[in-house]
Write an enzyme that holds these catalytic residues in place. Structure first.
Site, short mmCIF file in Angstrom:
data_model
loop_
_atom_site.label_atom_id
_atom_site.label_comp_id
_atom_site.label_asym_id
_atom_site.label_seq_id
_atom_site.Cartn_x
_atom_site.Cartn_y
_atom_site.Cartn_z
N GLN A 150 0.83 -1.22 0.00
CA GLN A 150 0.00 0.00 0.00
C GLN A 150 0.86 1.26 0.00
O GLN A 150 0.34 2.36 0.07
CB GLN A 150 -0.93 0.01 1.22
CG GLN A 150 -1.93 -1.14 1.20
CD GLN A 150 -2.75 -1.22 2.49
OE1 GLN A 150 -2.57 -0.45 3.43
NE2 GLN A 150 -3.68 -2.18 2.52
N HIS A 210 -1.04 -0.01 5.73
CA HIS A 210 -1.58 0.90 6.76
C HIS A 210 -0.66 2.09 7.04
O HIS A 210 -0.22 2.30 8.17
CB HIS A 210 -1.89 0.14 8.06
CG HIS A 210 -2.98 -0.87 7.90
ND1 HIS A 210 -3.51 -1.56 8.96
CD2 HIS A 210 -3.66 -1.29 6.80
CE1 HIS A 210 -4.47 -2.38 8.52
NE2 HIS A 210 -4.56 -2.22 7.21
#
Ligand code: HEC
Length: 482
Positions: A190, A258
């Site tokens: 991510q 995250h």
């Protein structure tokens, strides 16, 4: 309403003509008269078209053949666009340079070209209907890889980041690369180049561009951390000046997810940054000694305001504003109250909306409405003394990303102040209708559009939506119902 930019564009069209006089505009030609209404779309263009329009819309109205109208398809709509222009998308206005009869001829011609059957078929525009409004989504940028963050520089100029590390400037319909972004980006999982914010210092008028990204651990180890940098905005490049490193949400971790992260300046003039817990829920969110899993608050130069809640507490990270967060990927500042609104990804169920307040603990992972992705229980506790309840939570999770508040523009009263949130999981844009600060209704807009990453609003209320995967940015337009 003509701005210097528009004059410049209009001037550029008449290649070589330095000073314009309305007489130069030309008059409708025989061909135009013949083609109007006769179904002969191949009819010659009015002279005015060739002189004023062809440079952008192609010879003989090519750009209008089988067109999917962005700004309306009636002759009133088309004539209005020609007369007034549409600066946001780069269409100059011709009300002051063309005679009414020319505008009528151009309108007929353009509509004629649009309805031609020369082997093209118009694609139906993407629209979405709710109880009280139909919304159309016009594509204004395409060919991006993973657009992640967007922010308006001014009403017709937008900055867009791609997670792969690129920055783009979209200016009245044209796209340019922006130089000077960070080079130590951890583009993995991510991670990547994340949010962007354009901000003008009210003290000295200096414009800055802030970026957040996942930063490689210096020294080449495998770690990464959410980082915040800024550079002076140099629109002529377009480029960023030398980057100042403002903050790294240490420690560096070896996970690739995250990161958060959104950046915004609140109504109090302070800069807020959301940091995800790096997938280490038992390590970071419930301690004040590390930076992940928190909302941080800074002065815009990156220093720590002395009225932050944990300043002076031994061992605490002084920039922490609120804690107990999981992965906040949406933040916006309310255009009327100046309050900071965030939302964060929960696990399976339990995405939540918060208005993070000074020093408060939002509970992750001690209290949550979510479950583990495998369906197993994280905790049965959804409330506990000393921990805040969300303003709203989603069950199941929608995979929330990007947050904006509808404000101004042509949006109807019933939409003003509503929230727009992207859904990564279900690939739509969600509207949350608020009454007295509570969510009372949800609408799914643009179902199937793709993974919605970010939403941006300019001061005129125009709303842009970035979709990853398809790599498109859309302009949302309220369509008045006939
Ligand atoms: C500087 C470039 C430029 C020039 C010159 C220009 N246009 Fe445009 N025009 C645009 C752009 C950009 C749009 C936005 C829509 C799009 O993305 O195609 C637009 C939109 C339009 C639309 C609305 C289309 C829709 O989908 O709703 C019409 C009608 C139009 N132009 C007509 C004209 C006419 C007639 C002229 C000449 C008098 C003209 N334009 C000159 C750039 C230009």
């Amino acid at each position: 309403m003509r701005s210097p930019l528009l004059l410049l564009l209009a001037g550029g069209v008449a290649a070589g003509s330095v000073i314009f006089s309305p007489d130069d505009a030309g008059h409708p030609s025989q061909g135009a008269t013949a083609s109007a209404g006769a179904g002969a779309a191949s009819g010659a263009a009015p002279e005015a078209y060739t002189q004023w329009c062809a440079s952008c819309h192609g010879p003989n109205g090519r750009d209008f053949v089988a067109r999917t109208w962005k700004l309306g398809s009636t002759s009133e709509d088309v004539a209005r666009v020609i007369r007034e222009g549409y600066p946001l998308l780069g269409m100059p206005g011709y009300g002051e340079v063309l005679q009414d009869e020319d505008i009528v001829a151009l309108t007929d011609y353009v509509l004629e070209q649009a309805s031609t059957e020369r082997g093209f078929r118009a694609e139906a525009p993407t629209t979405t209907a709710t109880d009280d409004l139909t919304v159309r989504a016009n594509v204004v940028m395409e060919g991006l890889e993973t657009p992640w963050g967007m922010d308006f520089v001014d009403d017709t100029t937008l900055l867009v980041t791609e997670r792969e590390g690129r920055i783009w400037l979209w200016e009245a319909g044209k796209v340019k690369p922006v130089a000077g972004g960070p080079t130590d980006i951890h583009v993995r999982g991510q991670g990547g180049l994340l949010d962007v914010m354009h901000w003008v210092d009210p003290q000295d008028g200096q414009a800055w561009v802030y970026l957040t990204y996942s930063k490689n651990e210096p020294g080449g180890d495998k770690g990464s951390a959410t980082a915040l940098v800024r550079g002076r905005w140099m629109p002529d490049g377009p480029a960023l000046g030398p980057l100042e490193n403002l903050f790294v949400a240490e420690p560096y971790e070896s996970t690739h997810h995250h990161y958060g992260s959104r950046v915004a300046v609140g109504g109090d003039g302070k800069l807020y940054l959301t940091c995800g817990e790096r997938g280490m829920r038992d390590v970071h969110p419930q301690t004040l000694t590390t930076s992940p899993g928190k909302v941080h608050r800074f002065n815009p130069d990156g220093s720590v305001p002395q009225d932050n809640p944990f300043v002076g507490e031994p061992g605490s990270v002084p920039s922490i504003w609120s804690w107990g967060h999981r992965n906040p990927q949406g933040m916006t500042v309310h255009p009327e109250t100046g309050a900071v609104w965030t939302h964060e990804h929960g696990p399976k169920g339990g995405d939540e909306i918060n208005l993070p307040e000074r020093g408060k603990n939002y509970g992750w992972p001690v209290i949550t409405f979510g479950k583990n992705y495998t369906g197993t229980i994280i905790t049965r506790d959804t409330a506990m003394a000393g921990m805040e309840q969300p303003l709203y939570y989603w069950l199941p999770s929608i995979g929330a990303c990007g947050l904006e508040i509808v404000h101004g523009g042509d949006w109807p009263d019933g939409w003003q102040g509503d929230l727009l949130v992207g859904s990564l999981s279900f690939e739509y844009l969600e509207r949350l209708h608020l009454e007295n600060g509570r969510v009372v209704q949800r609408d799914r807009l643009l179902e199937g559009i793709g993974r919605v990453r970010d939403i941006a609003r300019n001061s005129r209320g125009d709303l842009f939506v970035a979709v990853e995967g398809t790599g498109k940015v859309y302009h949302l337009v309220p369509v008045t119902q006939d």
